[in-house]
Design a protein around this motif. Structure first.
Motif, PDB file in Angstrom:
ATOM      1  N   GLN A  23      -3.762  -2.666  25.151  1.00  0.00           N
ATOM      2  CA  GLN A  23      -3.076  -3.456  26.186  1.00  0.00           C
ATOM      3  C   GLN A  23      -3.504  -2.991  27.576  1.00  0.00           C
ATOM      4  O   GLN A  23      -3.758  -3.797  28.468  1.00  0.00           O
ATOM      5  N   GLU A  24      -3.603  -1.684  27.735  1.00  0.00           N
ATOM      6  CA  GLU A  24      -3.950  -1.112  29.034  1.00  0.00           C
ATOM      7  C   GLU A  24      -5.387  -1.486  29.426  1.00  0.00           C
ATOM      8  O   GLU A  24      -5.650  -1.875  30.560  1.00  0.00           O
ATOM      9  N   LEU A  64       1.211   6.753  28.115  1.00  0.00           N
ATOM     10  CA  LEU A  64       1.372   5.331  27.784  1.00  0.00           C
ATOM     11  C   LEU A  64       2.633   5.122  26.937  1.00  0.00           C
ATOM     12  O   LEU A  64       3.384   4.164  27.146  1.00  0.00           O
ATOM     13  N   ALA A  65       2.848   6.021  25.982  1.00  0.00           N
ATOM     14  CA  ALA A  65       4.001   5.879  25.084  1.00  0.00           C
ATOM     15  C   ALA A  65       5.307   6.057  25.848  1.00  0.00           C
ATOM     16  O   ALA A  65       6.293   5.358  25.585  1.00  0.00           O
ATOM     17  N   ALA A 100      -8.762 -12.245  23.721  1.00  0.00           N
ATOM     18  CA  ALA A 100      -8.143 -11.194  22.906  1.00  0.00           C
ATOM     19  C   ALA A 100      -7.201 -11.810  21.879  1.00  0.00           C
ATOM     20  O   ALA A 100      -7.152 -11.375  20.724  1.00  0.00           O
ATOM     21  N   ILE A 101      -6.460 -12.848  22.281  1.00  0.00           N
ATOM     22  CA  ILE A 101      -5.553 -13.520  21.344  1.00  0.00           C
ATOM     23  C   ILE A 101      -6.344 -14.087  20.165  1.00  0.00           C
ATOM     24  O   ILE A 101      -5.979 -13.918  19.007  1.00  0.00           O
ATOM     25  N   PRO A 122      -7.406 -12.325  28.297  1.00  0.00           N
ATOM     26  CA  PRO A 122      -6.254 -12.257  27.394  1.00  0.00           C
ATOM     27  C   PRO A 122      -6.321 -13.305  26.281  1.00  0.00           C
ATOM     28  O   PRO A 122      -5.958 -13.042  25.147  1.00  0.00           O
ATOM     29  N   ASN A 159      -2.356   9.209  25.899  1.00  0.00           N
ATOM     30  CA  ASN A 159      -1.545   8.457  24.930  1.00  0.00           C
ATOM     31  C   ASN A 159      -0.059   8.714  25.142  1.00  0.00           C
ATOM     32  O   ASN A 159       0.762   7.797  25.073  1.00  0.00           O
ATOM     33  N   GLY A 203       1.326  -9.421  21.058  1.00  0.00           N
ATOM     34  CA  GLY A 203      -0.050  -9.004  21.299  1.00  0.00           C
ATOM     35  C   GLY A 203      -0.449  -9.221  22.728  1.00  0.00           C
ATOM     36  O   GLY A 203       0.376  -9.517  23.589  1.00  0.00           O
ATOM     37  N   ALA A 204      -1.750  -9.068  22.966  1.00  0.00           N
ATOM     38  CA  ALA A 204      -2.297  -9.208  24.308  1.00  0.00           C
ATOM     39  C   ALA A 204      -2.000 -10.604  24.849  1.00  0.00           C
ATOM     40  O   ALA A 204      -2.034 -11.584  24.122  1.00  0.00           O
ATOM     41  N   GLY A 205      -1.684 -10.672  26.102  1.00  0.00           N
ATOM     42  CA  GLY A 205      -1.637 -11.948  26.792  1.00  0.00           C
ATOM     43  C   GLY A 205      -0.355 -12.735  26.603  1.00  0.00           C
ATOM     44  O   GLY A 205      -0.169 -13.746  27.228  1.00  0.00           O
ATOM     45  N   SER A 206       0.527 -12.282  25.730  1.00  0.00           N
ATOM     46  CA  SER A 206       1.719 -13.080  25.494  1.00  0.00           C
ATOM     47  C   SER A 206       2.923 -12.451  26.184  1.00  0.00           C
ATOM     48  O   SER A 206       4.028 -12.532  25.717  1.00  0.00           O
ATOM     49  N   GLU A 214      -7.426 -11.284  17.953  1.00  0.00           N
ATOM     50  CA  GLU A 214      -6.278 -10.694  17.243  1.00  0.00           C
ATOM     51  C   GLU A 214      -5.869 -11.562  16.055  1.00  0.00           C
ATOM     52  O   GLU A 214      -5.597 -11.048  14.968  1.00  0.00           O
ATOM     53  N   LEU A 259      -7.174  -4.006  28.331  1.00  0.00           N
ATOM     54  CA  LEU A 259      -7.235  -5.445  28.598  1.00  0.00           C
ATOM     55  C   LEU A 259      -6.676  -5.749  29.986  1.00  0.00           C
ATOM     56  O   LEU A 259      -7.241  -6.527  30.751  1.00  0.00           O
ATOM     57  N   ARG A 287      -3.921 -19.425  15.177  1.00  0.00           N
ATOM     58  CA  ARG A 287      -3.563 -18.846  13.874  1.00  0.00           C
ATOM     59  C   ARG A 287      -3.589 -19.926  12.797  1.00  0.00           C
ATOM     60  O   ARG A 287      -4.164 -19.742  11.724  1.00  0.00           O
ATOM     61  N   GLN A 290      -3.643  -1.930  11.835  1.00  0.00           N
ATOM     62  CA  GLN A 290      -2.205  -2.097  11.572  1.00  0.00           C
ATOM     63  C   GLN A 290      -1.995  -2.791  10.222  1.00  0.00           C
ATOM     64  O   GLN A 290      -1.148  -2.368   9.422  1.00  0.00           O
ATOM     65  N   ARG A 329      10.106   1.186  29.464  1.00  0.00           N
ATOM     66  CA  ARG A 329      10.275  -0.264  29.659  1.00  0.00           C
ATOM     67  C   ARG A 329      11.292  -0.798  28.665  1.00  0.00           C
ATOM     68  O   ARG A 329      11.985  -1.766  28.939  1.00  0.00           O
ATOM     69  N   ARG A 362      -1.769 -19.152  20.805  1.00  0.00           N
ATOM     70  CA  ARG A 362      -1.824 -18.186  19.699  1.00  0.00           C
ATOM     71  C   ARG A 362      -1.436 -18.855  18.373  1.00  0.00           C
ATOM     72  O   ARG A 362      -2.124 -18.699  17.356  1.00  0.00           O
ATOM     73  N   GLN A 418       5.997   3.006  27.917  1.00  0.00           N
ATOM     74  CA  GLN A 418       6.457   1.925  27.031  1.00  0.00           C
ATOM     75  C   GLN A 418       7.921   2.133  26.643  1.00  0.00           C
ATOM     76  O   GLN A 418       8.725   1.204  26.680  1.00  0.00           O
ATOM     77  N   ARG A 453      -2.469   0.727  20.121  1.00  0.00           N
ATOM     78  CA  ARG A 453      -2.042  -0.593  20.591  1.00  0.00           C
ATOM     79  C   ARG A 453      -1.749  -0.549  22.095  1.00  0.00           C
ATOM     80  O   ARG A 453      -2.138  -1.448  22.838  1.00  0.00           O
ATOM     81  N   LEU A 454      -1.108   0.502  22.550  1.00  0.00           N
ATOM     82  CA  LEU A 454      -0.804   0.624  23.984  1.00  0.00           C
ATOM     83  C   LEU A 454      -2.089   0.774  24.790  1.00  0.00           C
ATOM     84  O   LEU A 454      -2.218   0.229  25.883  1.00  0.00           O
ATOM     85  N   ASN A 455      -3.055   1.519  24.252  1.00  0.00           N
ATOM     86  CA  ASN A 455      -4.346   1.668  24.930  1.00  0.00           C
ATOM     87  C   ASN A 455      -5.067   0.333  25.079  1.00  0.00           C
ATOM     88  O   ASN A 455      -5.654   0.055  26.116  1.00  0.00           O
ATOM     89  N   ASP A 471       0.219 -19.525  26.439  1.00  0.00           N
ATOM     90  CA  ASP A 471      -0.419 -18.511  25.590  1.00  0.00           C
ATOM     91  C   ASP A 471       0.172 -18.470  24.184  1.00  0.00           C
ATOM     92  O   ASP A 471      -0.540 -18.310  23.198  1.00  0.00           O
ATOM     93  N   PHE A 523       9.394   2.356   9.549  1.00  0.00           N
ATOM     94  CA  PHE A 523       8.143   1.633   9.309  1.00  0.00           C
ATOM     95  C   PHE A 523       8.033   1.201   7.845  1.00  0.00           C
ATOM     96  O   PHE A 523       7.719   0.050   7.543  1.00  0.00           O
ATOM     97  N   ARG A 581      -5.786 -10.651  12.211  1.00  0.00           N
ATOM     98  CA  ARG A 581      -4.526 -10.690  11.473  1.00  0.00           C
ATOM     99  C   ARG A 581      -4.695 -11.423  10.145  1.00  0.00           C
ATOM    100  O   ARG A 581      -4.088 -11.080   9.147  1.00  0.00           O
TER     101      ARG A 581
END
Lengths: 413, 389
Positions: free
Chosen positions: A323-324, B294-295, A95-96, A92, B291, B385-388, A99, A326, A37, A278, B301, A33, B298, A319-321, A29, B370, A103
């Motif tokens: 991921q969830e 989820l936070a 999605a990559i 996934p 939310n 990101g997703a999937g990695s 993304e 997906l 890119r 973002q 973790r 990615r 996270q 971002r967390l949503n 993966d 930030f 980006r």
């Protein structure tokens, strides 16, 4: 270089490095990615030339050229089965791709209805003939699609639509008016919801028809939006003859198909939007650092920081949503109200970000959304206006809150 | 992968058992009926916690604990919030083991973790100085004679003083821009420790002001170190996770009860939950609670995201305060009566939201980091990101 890539007709600059098929087959993966890119970055720079990163890159002419280039190079049908010309990428991995696309801040696609809605719908509900006829040109982006859903009298209450399709021999005769139809002005085909049985109530009696926009009796009238652009249209059908073989999934089954179609992109719809959000948030910080404001820099002002903190937290939550969602979509969990929650939070957060940008621009807000001398060539102004649309399109914030209250909390309708 | 599944099973087991026993012990009815003795409820709950092995949840297995880690802690604390667990869990089972681990690396407080896991030592946290600032500008506690140490000074807002075998005196003092001094000592209850009870805003949590008057501390039990602010944040991550998770539990309970009431209560010929004004209010609460959860997961973790602890604290506090406020508003007049349990949610949410840092402080830390990361990126960004995964 693969044969699909050499099929590109518009003399796009030759692309060094691994081809699309080779990238798709990368085992890891992270490698995938990085390769995506790199591919996108090189391709966009080569195609955009001096316009790279400028407003011109986001105008219709370039958007279409870029989308054609991508599809003809092989970046289409990412999730479709191989026997229909797809790449059969996992969720996934799709999605990559999206993304990395986001980006790079690459131009937004134009034919998203075709690739995201029509293709997957035909794969699931289309006849063999429909698949043969429509999928190959879609993969090469040779036909652009729009979606004929909303009507003047049927907005949030979509099921009250009144566009009529009457069966007459080997045709349907289609009459009615659609509105807010994105990209109908550049589209070749329209995915239309029409009433085929007026005796049935609301959700019953609706069918999906594939309508050639070059048919006699079709009139497309662009609607100028508050951004000054005109991507939305009114579409009038005046006794248009639609061949009966263009009915999808059987007569009066349209509502179920439309609802299923809305869920096709569940796993990957928001990922690029959050990446873009973002990136815009970071862009905002750079703007605020360069903007004099009330005797200092805008980025140091306590009120700006207070609002900024709120945005950072909300983007983190989004971002967390994503991921969830997906994760759920990949593991086959049936959709809940999360999609509505994310749509709501995303659109309102994006709106607040642009509100804040306009707040710190001070008198420069007077510069118009297409003014090259404005900061970012007017993109702040343009996006400020456009984010007003995001809390309305694809289900208003009010409808999203109703859905959450009724489906997630079980409150009475 | 099998290891992960085993861990998942263990977490699921923890959640199921906690939910079951805590639901049976939930004191909301008792508390809203008035006249309940919060100390007695806490004593009962602490017996339950000991029977379940929860004091040793964060104590390493080598010292007789469960060695659970933050993911398990988040699950248990959320259930505790949802069922209004009373008792000195945070000080004993979370702050205590974190301080014991730090002290243990310097050869101090060597028996504390084991005594917590065995249930022999129960701690009341004594961390708030008279000024109320959890990170103080100047020290207020004093220790004399390191061989036979004696501690003097005052601490405010000490929770569950009646159940404590020891008061965990804790003082964080700012030293320069990014360093702090930390003084910690478990002080045995009894001679030299004067406890003055105070009326508690959160009636489910008894509090007192404590005066240490040359109170004796066991030799080797005083820890005095200097830390970077980052190290302090890392030390306190389990504490923040526990507080945020408990807030999520409070928020979920308030939301569930508000929704149930809105379905039941009829006005104008229909359930009030059919009105969009109510629906939209509760939909917003739902989004916030989801939310926040989820936070918190996270943050528990503890991977990649530097923002995760602050974001979890901010979202959890906001979710709990919003849901508790909505619960009051949805009930109308009933909502402001003692008889409704809504106020218990609001009061617990307020207490927790101000524990070990304020939302304003978390917000500032988050936005400072930030802005710095955008304007002077220290290293090339790592995209997670997703999937990695």
């Amino acid at each position: 270089m693969t044969c699909v890539e050499t099929a590109a007709p518009d003399a796009a600059p030759a692309h060094p490095g691994p081809g699309v098929q080779a990238i798709v087959e990368l085992p890891d993966d992270a490698q995938f990615r990085a390769a995506v890119r790199d591919w996108l970055d090189r391709a966009l720079r080569a195609l955009a030339g001096a316009d790279f990163g400028r407003a011109a890159m986001h105008e219709m002419r370039f958007r279409r050229r870029w989308e054609d280039h991508l599809c003809q190079a092989g970046w289409s049908g990412l999730g479709w089965p191989r026997r229909h010309g797809g790449k059969e990428l996992s969720l996934p991995r799709q999605a990559i791709f999206h993304e990395e696309y986001a980006r790079l801040q690459a131009p937004l696609p134009v034919n998203m209805i075709g690739h995201g809605i029509v293709g997957p719908t035909l794969l699931l509900y289309g006849s063999e003939e429909q698949k043969q006829r429509f999928l190959p040109p879609l993969l090469l982006n040779r036909e652009v699609w729009c979606q004929g859903y909303s009507e003047p009298g049927a907005g949030s209450d979509l099921a009250s639509l009144t566009t009529r399709a009457v069966r007459a021999d080997r045709f349907y005769r289609l009459s009615g008016q659609k509105i807010w139809t994105s990209f109908a002005n550049v589209a070749d085909w329209c995915f239309v919801l029409a009433r085929t049985d007026p005796a049935q109530k609301r959700h019953g009696g609706i069918s999906v028809l594939l309508v050639d926009l070059r048919s006699p009796g079709v009139t497309v009238r662009p609607i100028r939006q508050i951004t000054g652009e005109a991507d939305y249209n009114e579409v009038f059908f005046d006794d248009v003859r639609v061949p009966a073989e263009n009915l999808v999934g059987g007569e009066n089954n349209g509502w179920g198909i439309a609802m299923a179609a809305a869920g096709f992109e569940r796993g990957t719809y928001f990922a690029p939007r959050i990446v873009r959000l973002q990136a815009e948030l970071e862009e905002f910080v750079r703007l605020a650092a360069a903007t004099p404001f009330e005797g200092g820099r805008a980025v140091d002002h306590p009120s700006v920081r207070e609002h900024l903190a709120r945005l950072v937290v909300d983007v983190h939550a989004l971002r967390l949503n994503v991921q969830e969602i997906l994760h759920q979509a990949t593991s086959g969990t049936p959709p809940g109200a999360e999609g509505s929650a994310v749509k709501l939070l995303w659109s309102e957060t994006h709106q607040r970000l642009l509100d804040l940008a306009m707040d710190i621009l001070g008198p420069h807000v007077q510069l118009g959304p297409q003014e090259p001398a404005a900061p970012r060539e007017g993109r702040w102004q343009r996006d400020y206006l456009w984010t007003r649309a995001e809390t309305i399109l694809a289900g208003t914030s009010e409808i999203m809150r109703n859905i959450i209250a009724e489906r997630a909390l079980g409150l009475p309708r | 992968m099998t290891g992960d599944f085993a861990a998942q099973d263990e977490l699921q087991l923890l959640q199921d058992s906690a939910r079951r026993v805590l639901a049976d012990a939930c004191p909301l009815k008792e508390l809203s009926a008035g006249g309940a003795d919060a100390v007695a409820i806490a004593a009962r709950h602490w017996q339950l916690a000991k029977a379940m092995g929860w004091p040793g949840l964060m104590v390493p297995e080598s010292a007789g604990g469960a060695g659970m880690g933050c993911r398990g802690l988040a699950i248990l604390a959320e259930e505790m919030g949802a069922q209004f667990f009373c008792g000195p869990f945070l000080a004993t089972a979370v702050v205590g083991p974190a301080i014991a681990a730090l002290a243990g690396r310097r050869g101090r407080m060597t028996g504390l973790a084991r005594a917590i896991a065995e249930g022999a030592t129960v701690l009341a946290g004594a961390a708030v100085p008279a000024g109320g600032q959890w990170i103080a500008a100047a020290p207020e506690l004093g220790v004399e004679n390191d061989a036979a140490p004696r501690l003097s000074g005052t601490r405010e807002l000490v929770e569950h003083p009646a159940l404590a075998t020891h008061f965990l005196a804790l003082e964080i003092v700012r030293r320069g821009a990014d360093r702090v001094g930390l003084l910690a000592a478990p002080v045995p209850a009894g001679t030299g420790v004067v406890s003055v009870p105070r009326q508690a805003f959160d009636v489910s949590c008894p509090i007192a002001s404590i005066r240490f008057e040359r109170a004796a501390v066991a030799p080797g039990d005083v820890l005095s170190v200097e830390l970077s602010l980052d190290a302090l944040t890392a030390l306190l991550r389990p504490v923040h996770v526990a507080i945020a998770a408990e807030l999520v539990g409070v928020a979920q309970s308030a939301l569930d009860r508000a929704v149930a009431y809105a379905k039941e209560r009829r006005q104008f010929g229909q359930p009030i939950g059919a009105f969009q004004a109510i629906k939209h209010r509760l939909a917003d609460a739902f989004v916030l609670v989801a939310n926040a959860r989820l936070a918190v997961r996270q943050a528990a973790r503890g991977d990649d995201e530097p923002a995760s602890v602050e974001a979890a604290r901010l979202l959890a506090a906001e979710a709990a305060l919003k849901a508790a406020g909505d619960y009051i508003q949805v009930q109308g007049g009933m909502g402001i009566s003692w008889e409704s349990d809504a106020h218990l949610h609001l009061k617990r949410a307020r207490r927790l939201a101000a524990a070990f840092g304020t939302s304003q402080g978390f917000r500032q830390a988050l936005v400072d980091r930030f802005v710095a990361s955008v304007l002077s990126p220290p290293v090339p960004p790592v995209h997670q990101g997703a999937g990695s995964a």
